[in-house]
Enzyme design. Structure first.
Site, PDB file in Angstrom:
ATOM      1  CG  HIS A 281       7.687  11.269 -24.814  1.00  0.00           C
ATOM      2  ND1 HIS A 281       6.470  11.143 -25.240  1.00  0.00           N
ATOM      3  CD2 HIS A 281       8.398  12.762 -24.208  1.00  0.00           C
ATOM      4  CE1 HIS A 281       6.545  12.464 -24.586  1.00  0.00           C
ATOM      5  NE2 HIS A 281       7.036  12.898 -23.223  1.00  0.00           N
TER       6      HIS A 281
ATOM      7  NE  ARG B 159      -3.979  -1.859   2.036  1.00  0.00           N
ATOM      8  CZ  ARG B 159      -3.969  -2.745   2.834  1.00  0.00           C
ATOM      9  NH1 ARG B 159      -2.876  -3.247   3.490  1.00  0.00           N
ATOM     10  NH2 ARG B 159      -4.684  -4.291   2.213  1.00  0.00           N
TER      11      ARG B 159
ATOM     12  CG  HIS C 150       1.497  11.937 -25.645  1.00  0.00           C
ATOM     13  ND1 HIS C 150       0.595  12.800 -24.963  1.00  0.00           N
ATOM     14  CD2 HIS C 150       2.231  11.706 -25.403  1.00  0.00           C
ATOM     15  CE1 HIS C 150       1.428  12.941 -24.107  1.00  0.00           C
ATOM     16  NE2 HIS C 150       2.524  12.245 -24.614  1.00  0.00           N
TER      17      HIS C 150
ATOM     18  CD  GLU D 193      -2.185  17.353 -16.073  1.00  0.00           C
ATOM     19  OE1 GLU D 193      -1.205  16.436 -15.777  1.00  0.00           O
ATOM     20  OE2 GLU D 193      -2.552  17.280 -17.885  1.00  0.00           O
TER      21      GLU D 193
ATOM     22  CG  ASN E 215       0.844  17.996 -20.811  1.00  0.00           C
ATOM     23  OD1 ASN E 215       1.493  17.059 -20.295  1.00  0.00           O
ATOM     24  ND2 ASN E 215      -0.964  17.674 -20.112  1.00  0.00           N
TER      25      ASN E 215
ATOM     26  CG  HIS F  34       3.859  16.508 -24.293  1.00  0.00           C
ATOM     27  ND1 HIS F  34       4.705  17.342 -24.014  1.00  0.00           N
ATOM     28  CD2 HIS F  34       3.858  15.581 -23.386  1.00  0.00           C
ATOM     29  CE1 HIS F  34       6.028  17.426 -23.503  1.00  0.00           C
ATOM     30  NE2 HIS F  34       5.677  16.284 -23.437  1.00  0.00           N
TER      31      HIS F  34
ATOM     32  NE  ARG G 184       2.291  17.386 -13.287  1.00  0.00           N
ATOM     33  CZ  ARG G 184       2.846  16.465 -11.866  1.00  0.00           C
ATOM     34  NH1 ARG G 184       2.322  16.626 -10.591  1.00  0.00           N
ATOM     35  NH2 ARG G 184       3.947  15.825 -12.442  1.00  0.00           N
TER      36      ARG G 184
ATOM     37  CE  LYS H  27       7.210  17.060 -14.078  1.00  0.00           C
ATOM     38  NZ  LYS H  27       7.662  16.003 -14.637  1.00  0.00           N
TER      39      LYS H  27
ATOM     40  CD  GLU I 191       9.699  16.264 -22.495  1.00  0.00           C
ATOM     41  OE1 GLU I 191       8.856  17.158 -21.734  1.00  0.00           O
ATOM     42  OE2 GLU I 191       8.964  15.139 -22.979  1.00  0.00           O
TER      43      GLU I 191
ATOM     44  CE  LYS J 270       0.913  14.537 -14.692  1.00  0.00           C
ATOM     45  NZ  LYS J 270       0.711  14.523 -16.104  1.00  0.00           N
TER      46      LYS J 270
HETATM   47  N1  NAD Z   1       6.195  10.884 -15.118  1.00  0.00           N
HETATM   48  C1  NAD Z   1       6.681  11.722 -15.776  1.00  0.00           C
HETATM   49  O1  NAD Z   1       5.983  12.796 -15.489  1.00  0.00           O
HETATM   50  C2  NAD Z   1       6.891  11.838 -17.543  1.00  0.00           C
HETATM   51  C3  NAD Z   1       7.117  13.150 -17.605  1.00  0.00           C
HETATM   52  C4  NAD Z   1       8.115  12.480 -19.418  1.00  0.00           C
HETATM   53  C5  NAD Z   1       8.330  10.942 -19.809  1.00  0.00           C
HETATM   54  N2  NAD Z   1       7.522  10.031 -18.827  1.00  0.00           N
HETATM   55  C6  NAD Z   1       8.316   8.626 -19.405  1.00  0.00           C
HETATM   56  O2  NAD Z   1       8.857   8.536 -19.416  1.00  0.00           O
HETATM   57  C7  NAD Z   1       9.298   7.902 -20.800  1.00  0.00           C
HETATM   58  C8  NAD Z   1      10.533   7.729 -21.564  1.00  0.00           C
HETATM   59  O3  NAD Z   1      11.325   8.332 -20.798  1.00  0.00           O
HETATM   60  P1  NAD Z   1      13.308   8.245 -21.375  1.00  0.00           P
HETATM   61  O4  NAD Z   1      13.384   9.341 -22.540  1.00  0.00           O
HETATM   62  O5  NAD Z   1      13.651   8.461 -20.606  1.00  0.00           O
HETATM   63  O6  NAD Z   1      13.249   6.546 -21.548  1.00  0.00           O
HETATM   64  P2  NAD Z   1      14.239   5.438 -20.953  1.00  0.00           P
HETATM   65  O7  NAD Z   1      13.494   4.770 -19.815  1.00  0.00           O
HETATM   66  O8  NAD Z   1      13.646   3.968 -22.508  1.00  0.00           O
HETATM   67  O9  NAD Z   1      15.162   5.426 -21.771  1.00  0.00           O
HETATM   68  C9  NAD Z   1      15.974   5.984 -23.031  1.00  0.00           C
HETATM   69  C10 NAD Z   1      16.919   4.342 -23.591  1.00  0.00           C
HETATM   70  O10 NAD Z   1      18.001   5.443 -22.896  1.00  0.00           O
HETATM   71  C11 NAD Z   1      18.589   3.954 -21.852  1.00  0.00           C
HETATM   72  N3  NAD Z   1      19.219   4.796 -21.332  1.00  0.00           N
HETATM   73  C12 NAD Z   1      18.582   5.731 -20.601  1.00  0.00           C
HETATM   74  N4  NAD Z   1      19.289   6.130 -19.136  1.00  0.00           N
HETATM   75  C13 NAD Z   1      21.114   5.800 -19.944  1.00  0.00           C
HETATM   76  C14 NAD Z   1      22.679   6.327 -19.576  1.00  0.00           C
HETATM   77  N5  NAD Z   1      22.402   6.992 -18.459  1.00  0.00           N
HETATM   78  N6  NAD Z   1      23.346   5.743 -20.763  1.00  0.00           N
HETATM   79  C15 NAD Z   1      23.250   4.546 -21.735  1.00  0.00           C
HETATM   80  N7  NAD Z   1      21.634   4.227 -21.426  1.00  0.00           N
HETATM   81  C16 NAD Z   1      20.192   5.017 -20.752  1.00  0.00           C
HETATM   82  C17 NAD Z   1      17.406   3.997 -21.877  1.00  0.00           C
HETATM   83  O11 NAD Z   1      17.926   2.000 -21.509  1.00  0.00           O
HETATM   84  C18 NAD Z   1      16.661   3.862 -23.009  1.00  0.00           C
HETATM   85  O12 NAD Z   1      17.075   2.049 -23.990  1.00  0.00           O
HETATM   86  C19 NAD Z   1       8.021   7.678 -21.209  1.00  0.00           C
HETATM   87  O13 NAD Z   1       7.507   6.427 -20.924  1.00  0.00           O
HETATM   88  C20 NAD Z   1       7.446   8.648 -20.516  1.00  0.00           C
HETATM   89  O14 NAD Z   1       6.043   8.263 -20.931  1.00  0.00           O
HETATM   90  C21 NAD Z   1       6.996  10.510 -17.687  1.00  0.00           C
HETATM   91 ZN    ZN Z   2       7.171  14.736 -22.446  1.00  0.00          ZN
END
Ligand code: NAD
Ligand code: ZN
Length: 383
Positions: A280, A135, A266, A251, A259, A262, A255, A241, A199, A157
């Site tokens: 992304h 929980r 998206h 949100e 986006n 986005h 917030r 942020k 971003e 999030k």
């Molecule tokens: N929670 C939120 O507020 C929020 C906001 C924006 C995006 N997101 C989410 O984040 C995700 C995208 O995140 P991302 O772009 O980090 O993608 P990801 O986690 O897939 O990382 C991108 C790639 O880089 C690699 N990688 C990461 N760090 C590394 C490092 N230091 N050295 C070598 N390789 C590395 C990973 O293995 C992966 O292949 C999406 O799912 C998106 O929906 C969430």
């Molecule tokens: Zn984003």
């Protein structure tokens, strides 16, 4: 070989702390070089006697897991590590269930910590697992992609994707600490670094024209890992942020400004099947350029603003228009349909983040589909 004193001096010189002021759920984001080596000490100093279960992916583990484990072991905090397959499909129910069971098998108790060590995929999945395990147990974000350091690791999030769409299942669960080590970014593939930069630029474009102007001058330092420039860019992004999240944690209003780019982005991600065709951040880059051109076409924003935005986005090697996506021509109707599936739809009207200028974004909830469709048709044909 650097001594401990040397590394501590380096850390204090370059590292910064941003507080996310959320009352009894407030937490710090630590930003700087060489923080991984100190993670154990930082966690022990701030979060008491908790032991840590690390969740990471294979790519991050290959480069950095040994360093993090050593740092936690030195403080007697390491309970075990779980290494998952990299990539967006990992953010799923299929991976969540065994992850939760493995965290329980590690013997994590209510007072212990889940450590999300990776990009946004690991942060969202491990944060969600922490939110529902027993929980809710506390978790620490150690973001390793630029996108995760400036965006997904801050704000609480968490969640996973389903066939119905991205991020539709999840909880708000704030981390207890975020440790953003700028040195780990050196192993991030350049394309991922650029995607994360979208971003960073977003914070300037949505609310801080001065920051955008600074980025136009300073961006090369970010990509050459100049520590001062990189830390300043991440700190400014996290501050932006944090301020927005503090105003509107769940949100219901402001917030949504985060986006910017986005809604278009998206739809483009969905159209390309969340594949390597479009990351992304690349979708967000195109989406922000579209948001500025759309705002200009509605007479909301001075002529020439969109051109300045796409010039900078293009200068760092990011795509700026739909035609930059390889592998087939888009269809405006299809993109509008995909926007309608996004959760940012209310009462059949599309919610867009539009702009009056660089740094002056606002939420518009009354854009009709036909206007967007006509704009996208022009965009696709102009290619
Ligand atoms: N929670 C939120 O507020 C929020 C906001 C924006 C995006 N997101 C989410 O984040 C995700 C995208 O995140 P991302 O772009 O980090 O993608 P990801 O986690 O897939 O990382 C991108 C790639 O880089 C690699 N990688 C990461 N760090 C590394 C490092 N230091 N050295 C070598 N390789 C590395 C990973 O293995 C992966 O292949 C999406 O799912 C998106 O929906 C969430
Ligand atoms: Zn984003």
């Amino acid at each position: 070989m650097p001594t401990l004193a040397h590394s501590l001096a380096a850390t204090t010189r370059a590292s910064r702390t941003v507080n996310v002021p959320l009352g009894d759920r407030a937490y710090d984001v630590l930003i700087g070089p060489d923080l991984l080596a100190e993670a154990g000490r930082l966690i022990a100093g701030r979060l008491g006697k908790a032991r840590c279960g690390i969740v990471t992916d294979e790519n991050v583990a290959g480069h950095h897991l040994a360093a993090l484990e050593a740092s936690l072991r030195a403080e007697g905090r390491h309970k075990g590590s779980i290494v998952l397959k990299p990539g967006e499909p990992t953010k799923s129910f299929r991976e969540l269930a065994p992850l939760c069971e493995r965290l329980l098998e590690l013997g994590l108790e209510r007072g212990d910590l889940v450590v999300a060590f990776g990009g946004g995929v690991i942060g969202d999945l491990a944060g969600f697992a922490a939110g529902i395990l027993r929980r809710g147990v506390r978790f620490v974000q150690i973001p390793t992609s630029l996108l995760a350091q400036v965006d997904s690791s801050v704000g609480g999030k968490t969640g996973i994707n389903t066939p119905q769409g991205k991020n539709l299942i999840g909880v708000f669960h704030q981390p207890s600490l975020v440790i953003a080590d700028t040195d780990v970014l050196k192993t991030l593939p350049p394309r991922e670094m650029r995607a994360g930069y979208a971003e960073v630029a977003k914070y300037g474009l949505l609310g801080d024209a001065g920051f955008f102007g600074w980025l136009e001058q300073a961006h090369e330092g970010i990509f050459s890992y100049d520590q001062e420039t990189l830390v300043t860019a991440i700190e400014t992004s996290v501050k932006a942020k944090a301020a927005i999240v503090a105003r509107d944690e769940h949100e219901t209003g402001d917030r949504a400004l985060l986006n910017l780019g986005h809604t278009f982005g998206h739809a483009l991600e969905a159209w390309t099947g969340y594949s390597d065709r479009l990351l992304h951040g690349e979708g967000v880059a195109i989406g922000m350029c579209l948001a500025f051109r759309f705002s200009e076409s509605l007479g909301l924003c001075p002529a020439g603003t969109a051109e300045r935005v796409s010039r900078h986005i293009g200068a760092v090697g990011l795509p700026t228009k739909i035609a930059d996506i390889a592998g087939g021509k888009a269809n405006a109707h299809e993109l509008v349909r995909l926007m309608g599936q996004d959760k940012k739809v209310k009462d059949g009207r599309l919610t867009f983040i539009l702009v009056r200028n660089i740094g002056e974004a606002f939420v518009s909830r009354d854009i009709d589909e036909a206007t967007v469709g006509a704009f996208l048709e022009r965009e696709i044909e102009a290619a």
